[in-house]
Scaffold this motif. Structure first.
Motif, PDB file in Angstrom:
ATOM      1  N   ALA A 183     -22.099   5.870  -2.576  1.00  0.00           N
ATOM      2  CA  ALA A 183     -20.831   6.494  -2.964  1.00  0.00           C
ATOM      3  C   ALA A 183     -21.120   7.543  -4.032  1.00  0.00           C
ATOM      4  N   ARG A 237     -18.537   8.950  -5.718  1.00  0.00           N
ATOM      5  CA  ARG A 237     -17.426   8.789  -6.662  1.00  0.00           C
ATOM      6  C   ARG A 237     -16.792   7.438  -6.378  1.00  0.00           C
ATOM      7  N   THR A 287     -14.279   5.180  -4.843  1.00  0.00           N
ATOM      8  CA  THR A 287     -13.482   5.431  -3.646  1.00  0.00           C
ATOM      9  C   THR A 287     -13.101   4.114  -2.992  1.00  0.00           C
ATOM     10  N   GLN A 292     -13.288  -1.508  -3.386  1.00  0.00           N
ATOM     11  CA  GLN A 292     -13.635  -0.166  -3.843  1.00  0.00           C
ATOM     12  C   GLN A 292     -15.140  -0.059  -4.006  1.00  0.00           C
ATOM     13  N   ASP A 295     -17.022  10.964   0.780  1.00  0.00           N
ATOM     14  CA  ASP A 295     -17.242  10.242  -0.472  1.00  0.00           C
ATOM     15  C   ASP A 295     -18.604   9.579  -0.536  1.00  0.00           C
TER      16      ASP A 295
END
Length: 189
Positions: free
Chosen positions: A3, A5, A7, A22, A63
């Motif tokens: 990832a 960020r 997300t 997440q 992402d």
């Protein structure tokens, strides 16, 4: 993949699907399928009885980045972040903090300060850098203390958090003319 960020991982490949967990920046995922802009993933670091490989769900492909690209992609999430001496977050960050936080997000420990980063990375001959390498700068030129660092993202392109000049926020730009005489080294973690 990782990832780039924080997300959401969703129950299905649609923006209105329920979020089931997440991902944090730098968190690793295994990709199993693609449907349009969505990737079916499992999150190995989040164990679950739902799947022995890790928490299952769908994440936006935009992402995520391949491991070798993820540090620069994570650094790019800071574009526009204000320069703050000693900062390490999207609320404010400095040049060496950008390097430290980006590598930290993928589980690579690097020193906090630019001069320590230069002293501990693998030296790279100037002119042979590749994306993800670092450029180091010293206001007094070669042989003086390193005072600035940034990512090389393409030939002649620097991603950094300038502490002076008209832009005091994270930018990705052609190596500025005023920085060229202070470029003293390159390195790789």
């Amino acid at each position: 993949m990782r990832a780039i960020r924080a997300t959401g991982v969703l129950a299905g490949p649609a923006a209105d699907a329920e979020q089931v967990t997440q991902l944090l920046a730098g968190e690793r995922v295994e990709v199993h399928d693609r449907e349009g802009d969505w990737l079916r993933v499992t999150v190995p670091g989040q164990w679950s009885s739902k799947d022995a490989m890790g928490y299952p769900g769908w994440a936006l492909a935009a992402d995520l980045a391949h491991d070798e690209d993820s540090v620069v992609e994570i650094a790019r999430t800071y574009l526009g972040t204000p320069y703050v001496w000693g900062g390490l977050t999207h609320d404010g960050i400095d040049c060496s903090g950008l390097v430290h936080a980006s590598f930290r997000a993928v589980g690579t420990a690097v020193p906090r300060d630019a001069f320590d980063q230069a002293a501990t990375c693998e030296p790279v001959e100037l002119g042979s850098e590749r994306p993800g390498d670092l450029w180091f700068f010293a206001r007094g030129g070669p042989g003086t203390r390193i005072t600035h660092v940034g990512f090389v993202t393409a030939p002649g392109v620097l991603l950094h958090a300038p502490d002076s000049g008209p832009r005091r926020y994270v930018v990705e730009e052609e190596l500025p003319d005023e920085r060229r005489p202070t470029l003293v080294a390159a390195g790789r973690f």
